[in-house]
Structures are given as C-alpha cells and as structure tokens.
Design a protein around this motif. Structure first.
Motif, PDB file in Angstrom:
ATOM      1  N   TRP A   1       0.811  -1.205   0.000  1.00  0.00           N
ATOM      2  CA  TRP A   1       0.000   0.000   0.000  1.00  0.00           C
ATOM      3  C   TRP A   1       0.849   1.261   0.000  1.00  0.00           C
ATOM      4  O   TRP A   1       1.911   1.308   0.592  1.00  0.00           O
ATOM      5  CB  TRP A   1      -0.889   0.058   1.241  1.00  0.00           C
ATOM      6  CG  TRP A   1      -2.071  -0.831   1.211  1.00  0.00           C
ATOM      7  CD1 TRP A   1      -2.341  -1.849   2.090  1.00  0.00           C
ATOM      8  CD2 TRP A   1      -3.168  -0.792   0.295  1.00  0.00           C
ATOM      9  NE1 TRP A   1      -3.536  -2.434   1.764  1.00  0.00           N
ATOM     10  CE2 TRP A   1      -4.063  -1.808   0.665  1.00  0.00           C
ATOM     11  CE3 TRP A   1      -3.468  -0.003  -0.813  1.00  0.00           C
ATOM     12  CZ2 TRP A   1      -5.246  -2.046  -0.028  1.00  0.00           C
ATOM     13  CZ3 TRP A   1      -4.646  -0.242  -1.500  1.00  0.00           C
ATOM     14  CH2 TRP A   1      -5.509  -1.254  -1.107  1.00  0.00           C
TER      15      TRP A   1
ATOM     16  N   ARG B   1      -1.025   1.217  -4.991  1.00  0.00           N
ATOM     17  CA  ARG B   1      -0.152   0.209  -4.394  1.00  0.00           C
ATOM     18  C   ARG B   1       0.953  -0.077  -5.396  1.00  0.00           C
ATOM     19  O   ARG B   1       0.765   0.076  -6.600  1.00  0.00           O
ATOM     20  CB  ARG B   1      -0.933  -1.050  -4.050  1.00  0.00           C
ATOM     21  CG  ARG B   1      -1.670  -1.624  -5.227  1.00  0.00           C
ATOM     22  CD  ARG B   1      -2.672  -2.661  -4.806  1.00  0.00           C
ATOM     23  NE  ARG B   1      -3.355  -3.120  -6.018  1.00  0.00           N
ATOM     24  CZ  ARG B   1      -4.320  -3.987  -6.022  1.00  0.00           C
ATOM     25  NH1 ARG B   1      -4.732  -4.514  -4.896  1.00  0.00           N
ATOM     26  NH2 ARG B   1      -4.877  -4.362  -7.140  1.00  0.00           N
TER      27      ARG B   1
ATOM     28  N   GLU C   1      -3.227  -6.012   1.409  1.00  0.00           N
ATOM     29  CA  GLU C   1      -1.934  -5.860   0.747  1.00  0.00           C
ATOM     30  C   GLU C   1      -0.855  -5.699   1.807  1.00  0.00           C
ATOM     31  O   GLU C   1      -1.144  -5.541   2.986  1.00  0.00           O
ATOM     32  CB  GLU C   1      -1.940  -4.637  -0.185  1.00  0.00           C
ATOM     33  CG  GLU C   1      -3.046  -4.603  -1.206  1.00  0.00           C
ATOM     34  CD  GLU C   1      -2.963  -5.696  -2.270  1.00  0.00           C
ATOM     35  OE1 GLU C   1      -2.018  -6.507  -2.253  1.00  0.00           O
ATOM     36  OE2 GLU C   1      -3.860  -5.730  -3.128  1.00  0.00           O
TER      37      GLU C   1
END
Length: 122
Positions: free
Chosen positions: A71, A92, A113
C-alpha cells in the motif's frame, strides 16, 4: 505486519514505535507512516538488477523477500459498481520477481496488501 486492508495499514504504520518489530531507534507513534505514491516509486533503484526495497527485505528476511503488492497512502479516484467513487481505492506498488517492480496500480481499500512503513520527510 503481514497483509492488511488500507485503513489498518495506515493505523499500524502511524502507530509504529520503538519496541515494536525490533525497532530500537527511539521513534514514537507518529514517526512512521505509509509512503505516498511518489515516495514508493522513489524507493526503487532501476539502475540495479534488484531494487532497493527488495535488497533490504532480503537482508532482513534471510533472502526470503516477500513478493506482492504494498500500500501507499495515496488515495485515487476509481469506478465502483458503475459509479464514480473518490476514496474507495489507493495506489499500491507491486514487487515481483524478488523485488523487480513493474507494477503500480490502484486497489480497493478493502483489499489486503503488504505494509512497508517509512520514516522522515513528507
């Protein structure tokens, strides 16, 4: 940190401090944060066969650099269910092939993530 949704990634990054994750740098909550999109891209050294993030990860994790997406703090505009939605997604950066980054894309903030906090600057 493992994988987190965007809000949780912001939270753990902003609250990272000395004594957590092996830190002994005197940092307090608020010293660490998610990098913005520009910062995340600046961490990649394209002159090397393996970018700077991957080298550091490999050193820290005994040559087992995790691959996947990480991220950034940068929110993006996106379409969701055929309506325009601002704030539903964030950029991201993808690290694949042991860190060679060729992917920079938006992801839904509810997705999980990786989290890679940075310190200093803005």
């Amino acid at each position: 940190f493992g994988e987190k949704n965007w809000n949780d990634a912001l939270d753990v990054s902003n609250n990272l401090a000395e004594g957590q994750c092996g830190l002994n740098d005197g940092s307090s909550a608020g010293a660490w944060r998610l990098p913005n999109a520009r910062e995340a891209l600046s961490l990649i050294d394209y002159s090397e066969p393996m970018d700077a993030i991957a080298r550091e990860l490999r050193e820290m994790l005994s040559d087992r650099a995790p691959i996947g997406r990480y991220w950034t703090s940068t929110t993006v505009r996106t379409w969701e269910w055929d309506i325009f939605c601002y704030g539903c997604a964030a950029y991201r950066v993808g690290l694949f092939n042991f860190g060679l980054s060729d992917r920079f894309e938006d992801g839904q903030k509810v997705d999980s993530e990786g989290v890679w906090p940075v310190r200093g600057g803005n």
